[in-house]
Each structure stands twice: as C-alpha cells, then as structure tokens.
Design a protein around this motif. Sequence first.
Motif: not given
Lengths: 549, 310
Positions: A35-49, A51-61
């Motif tokens: 189906e063209g869906i990528l299943y991605f292990g992203n480290g942790s729950e993002p703080q939020g989405l 862009p001006h408030v959060v920091t971190g790699v999972p948020e980045h992706f």
Amino acid sequence: MIEAHTFRFLLTLATVILLAACSGGESNVASGNREGILYFGNGSEPQGLDPHVVTGVPEHFIIGALFEGLATKNPYTLEPEPGVAQSWDISEHGRVITFHINPRARWSNGESMTAADYVWSWQRLLSPALGSEYAYMLYPVKNARDFNKGAITDFAEVGVTALDDLTLQVTLDERTPYFIQLMDHYSTFAVHRPTIEKFGQMTDRYTPWTRVENMVSNGAFRLRDWQLYRRIEVEKSDTYWDRDNVKLNGIVFYPTENVVSEERMFRVGQLHYTGSVPLGKIPVYQEMADSPYRQAPYLGTYYYLLNTTRAPTDNLKVRQALSMAVDRDSLNKNVLKGTNLVAYSITPPDTLGYYPPKLFSHDVAGARRLLAEAGYPDGRGWPGLELTYNTSEDHRKIAVALQQMWKDALNIEVTLTNQEWKVYLDSITQMDFQIARRGWIGDYVDPNNFLDLFLSGGGNNNTGFADPRYDDLILRKAPQASTREARYAVFHEAETLLMEQMPIIPVFTYTSKHLIHPSVNGMPPNLMDWANFKYVWLDQDWRASEAGD
Amino acid sequence: MWRFIGVRLLQAIPVILVVITVTFFLVRIAPGGPFDSEKAVPREVKAALEAQYKLNLPLFQQYAAYLDDLAHGDLGPSFKYPGRSVNELIAAGFPVTAELGLYALLVALGIGGLAGVCASLKPNTAQDYIPMSLAMIGICMPSFLLGPLLVLLFGIYLDWLPVSGWGDIPGDKILPSITLGAGYAAYIARLGRAGMLEVLSQDYIRTARAKGLPRWQVVFKHSLRGGLIPVVAFLGPAFAGLLAGSFVVETIFQIPGLGRFYVQAAFNRDYTMILGTTVFLSVLIVLFNLLSDILAAWMNPRLRAQFGGH
C-alpha cells in the motif's frame, strides 16, 4: 477426580483462546509494501508538533514529513535543494539573501504560501514570550538576537522583509555560509497564521492547533491520526507542490522508546525502520548475510568535559595526561564492538569537507611523564578524581573502561558517579563536577556548530575554557573569510588552540545505527542521519529482485 | 455500613492533601527543572518559559494556585507536552492501564485461585508442592525477566503472538496481561491455599463430609467462600498495585498506559503531570482499599453482622 477434570478443561480452554487470538495475519511490512505505507520506529512520543516549540529527533522526523522549509536537503549529498523557495540569490558580500517562493507552494487547506507567512512565523519564533529553545537558529539574521532577548521590541528592525507576495528578503549580520542549511531546520519553518490565531495568540505554547482536526501544514504529507503514545499517521498531501514526486502514500510513526522491544518489532515485521539498535544485538546483525543493519558516521561527538577551574584538572598537564592515557582504539573495539569512530578532537571528520587537527595519540609513556611533571609521579600524591555521567548502561561501560585505563597507565584512582538525567544536566550547567560525560549532536553541517560551543562563557562550554584569541577566530575571523578554504583554515587554527588546552577528552564520533528492511529505498545513510521522506519508496517485489540478482 | 463508607472517605481527604503537599514540594526540591535541556538556552528564553507556566511566582503562591485549579478539577498543562493538559493525558492513559490491570487480575485470580485450591486439597503431596513451588518462582521472578522470556517464546520462536502494542494487532493484549498477572497469581495461590487449609480444618467442613456430601460440593459450596476471604482482602491493594506498578510491563510491551506516563513525567520533571498522576492514583488506591474491605465484609458473615449492628 473432579478437580483434575476442571484442570484439564481450563487448560484446553486457555489453549483454544490462545490459539484463536494468535496473530498469524499479514505483517505491517508486507501490507505496507503493497500500500506504500512506511512503518517507522521513531524513538519516543513527540513533545508536540508545533515546529517553533518542540525540540528533538523524533519531532524532527514527523515535522519533516508534515512541513517543508524554504530550502530542503538532498538526502544523498546534503546539499540544499529547492523547497518552498524555488530559488534564492545571495548578494556578493553574502549578507543579503533573497528567496523566491514557488508560486505553486500551498498550505494543506489549499491557500497559497506567501513571503508574509515567513515574516510572521519568524517573528513568532523570535518572540521572547514564546520561549522557543531553538530561536538561536535565526541569530545570524540582523537584530534577531536582540529581538529574542528583549533588547529591541520592534520586529521591523529585524532583517526579514516581504518584498512582495513571493519574495522574501533576509539581511544577515555577516556572511553565514550555512544559513541556507538552517532553512531545513524545523524551527525556521513557516506556520499557518490563521490557524494559530484561531486557537490562541501568536506566542501561546499551549493551544490545540496541532491536533489532527485543526492542523494546517505545508509538507509532502499531512496529519491523519495521532494516538498518544501509540502511533502518529501521516498521509500523502494532495496540495503539496511536488506531489507527483512523492512516492509513499503514508507513514506510521511509532514511539518506540524501548530499543529492545523495537528490535523485536522489526524482527516480526512490524517495522520497516528502527530508530536505533541495542548494542548487544549489533554483532549478531553484522554477521548476517544481507544484513538489515546500517551504520554510518553521524554528526556528533562523545566526549568528557574537564573542569578547568578545579584541581587537579585545572592543571593542563593533568588534562593532557588523562586524554593521552585513553586507548580509544581498544575502547572502540572491545567495549563499543567497533560501532563508532575514534576521535581526537571535537569536530567530526569530513564535516562538509572539514577535517579537525589531531594533536596527540595514545601514548602511555608520554602521559606518565606529563603526570609526573604535574607533580604526581606514578600517581603518588594523587588527590583523587570523580567522573560524572548520566545514568545509562552504555555510559557506565565506557566510564569503567576509562577508569581502568587510567589506573593501569597512570596508577591513579578515579571514582565514578552516575546521576539521573536532570540532576546531571544541573551538575554540568553549574560546573559542579571534575570530569563529566557529554555528547554533542550538530544541528547543521558546519564546523562552527561544534567550535562555537567553546566561546568564553558560552552556555554549552561547561569547562571554564576561555581564550580571547579563540573567540576572535570564531566570532570575527571565520565570518570574514571569503572562501570555504580560508574559513576552514581559521576553524583549524581555532580547533588547534582548543585542543592544545585540552578542556575536553574527545572519545569518539557517533555513528547512526538502524535496522532497515530491504524493501526500503531512497533512505541513504548521511551525516545528519536525516531522511527526506519525499525520496523514500518501497519495493513491493524486493524478494523477486533479490532472487534475480 | 454507609457510616463506615462515609468515615473512610472523610479520612481519605487529609491523606490525599498530605500526598499533594509532599509531592508538590518534593518535585520542586529535586535538582534540575522541567526546562533544563542538553542544549543550554539563553537566560531570557528560560525566564519566558517559566513565566508561561507560572514557575516565576513564589513557591507558596504556586501551591495555592495549584490547589485552586485542582478544586476545579483542572490538573494543569503538561510541561513536557505543550498543547496537552494533564487531564487529557490521564484520560488517554488510564483506560489502557485499567484494562491491562483488569486482565492481569483475571489471569491472577484464574491461575492463582485454581492453583491455591488444588494445593490445599492435598497438602504436602505433589499436587501441593508443584503449584506452590511454581508460585514461589512466580513471586521471585520479576516481570522484566518474565516479559522478555514470554516474548521470546511466544512472539519470536513460535510466532504465535504479537511482541508489543496494545489493541493494534489481535492478540497483543495476551502477553502483557499474563506478564503482569503472574506475580499476583503467585501471591493469590499462596493466600488461597492458606485460607482454604484453615477452612478445611473447621468443624463444619468435617460435618459436611461426615454427612456424605460429594467432595466438589464440600469444596465449592462450603469452603471456597470462607477460604478465599484473604484473597479478596488482597484484591484491593493488588488492583491498586497493578495500576500503579504496571510501568515495567507497559515499557516492555510499549503500551500507552498511565504507568509509563508517570515514570516519564518524573524523569522529565513534568511537575504538573507528576502531581496529577499522583493525586489520581492516590484517590484510586483509597477507593480500591475501601471497595475490597466492603467486599471482604460482605463475604465474611461475622464482619457483616458487625456492620449490620451499626
């Protein structure tokens, strides 16, 4: 016997339930490839989405999938590519950059993107009241630092102007060769003003504008589902300007905090990609034929801070002796299973063509001599030393190895103290330590990102190192250099100065480590460990193509 | 009976107030704050952040403001997850933890009760020793060992069950429930055995046997209710323990439950989240202890008479 019957009955019942509940169905990877869906292990729950408030790699992706900056990066070369801006001009002296916004760039609600979106968004990022931890990304912009610190309050004085709907002009304090790279960092992304103002004020951190039903974004994907601590789903956006080149139909991000569980999920086909790999499993994967294990140099350095304001590490010879006595090759081979690159300086090698100086090597005799000159011949009279690290099994292993190396080479005692993360952060900020473990991951590929750490009084210096010559090189000489070679020569000089004073013990350059399913394409290893999801595609026939090889 | 419940609930209020107060000040005394991060932020930015969450106010004023919000049912915004309120995070995590706890309790009761009763019927024989030894192992084996072992066996070698998740793939609730329930099953087995042994030695059981009642009737009709009283008394604390202690299992199986939020909140110094979860769990523990006392009273005729008398 009645209870024996009951026992047997219950046992049978339990088995039946167990078998009935068994998965046995199609794995995520199999259905995802179709189906063209990528299943991605992203480290942790993002703080939020936001862009001006959060920091971190999972948020980045996730934010990288939902939004796009003025420029983006080619995942193969890391060179800037057009994003929301279809082109940009840089003035001769390098201080004025004019971005030409792509007229086809749209928000996910269909509205056109404008230069004014950026002026407003950057005002938001730099507003002191928002408290953005990444506001400094725009500090190269004229007056941005003063505005962020509250020294000026009129945003019109900040060097960003919308010349017309599609032309954004940015004025910098000085030539900043890496400025275009910063346009791919989520902190400099535009956010949709009407959406944010619908749910609160410009500088509110705490509003529901990023919820599935509210969010408006501008990237190749849009938010489809967000289940706290379970998964975040994004789907291909039909308003994205370059949608014809987006191959995936969606991505599912899992908050895989536990790396051991994440590896198990990968093994049973629940994930295409893991954010990391447990150290103990790496040798097993390395020996596999057609291994899904991918390791590549990463723009980050693992090092120890030496407190230059406290005895005995206030003595340069002690610092040099400690650093020279560390057998980095043995550490990497025996403790780290060869998964990293040994480091003798702070900047990772080949940071966009820059190589750091190497001023010393593993030298036990030299280290012993230096320690003797410092007044501790063969460790006699050694006052003791405490090494602080944040609680983690991997950090402990490295610290124990160093402790033993110092004991063997220099005959000195070093005690180890582990501290819980926030306590540790507090200790290093207050410089309440003698030696402390530290890591630094670059935000952009440029030596400046590592070398400006050690400016006098810098917030991330944490060593007490201060040298006006060094500050002058980084703050004045490097920006004035007109060519890349000249600029790198200045950085090289500064880094040599730094390592002569040895305020840190460099240990190794990080590597990124992932398990990536063979059906995944367009996700090449790079120094930023960065995936541009626009490039990613899944090969449905990966088994067939493998057999054909 | 109602008076008993009323008194117990009134007693709970000061207890919970003490919990709130102690937690409120303890988390603030702990070194490191919610906005300390690896990359140092300018002082001005940090001050702005703290102002957004009223952390710039004097401590006592913060405390008063917190109590005031709490009285209105507002547990405040999460520091770690901007845009989420603590109420919302608890509402998201608690149903999952409660469901996990419930299944684990059923597992514990099913396996533990059965093992305990079987063992008590033939004390000091193999039928006693085997389940009781298993129970001892169950008590000693921590869930962070049992969980991965079960995953290896059923998830990876046999490939029967999913290795993680909750409600995503059919069958993914089985292994976590068993892992969490196992330790409690062992306790229940031992409690059940002891309780049953005591009842089975009572005169009225001997009478029942002497009357020639079938064995199953003696066990199930006459002994079980009395024998399981210690188990029931244990259920309240057990369920509270399951809720508050599910962190390890939630981490192993990546379950989005409250236990995981709670421990993460402590690591993150997410003050409001720590406080909110603590308050919520203390209220639950008080309620479950009360509930299990009422249930035990209902099952024990002697205690029931006592309540009836009041």
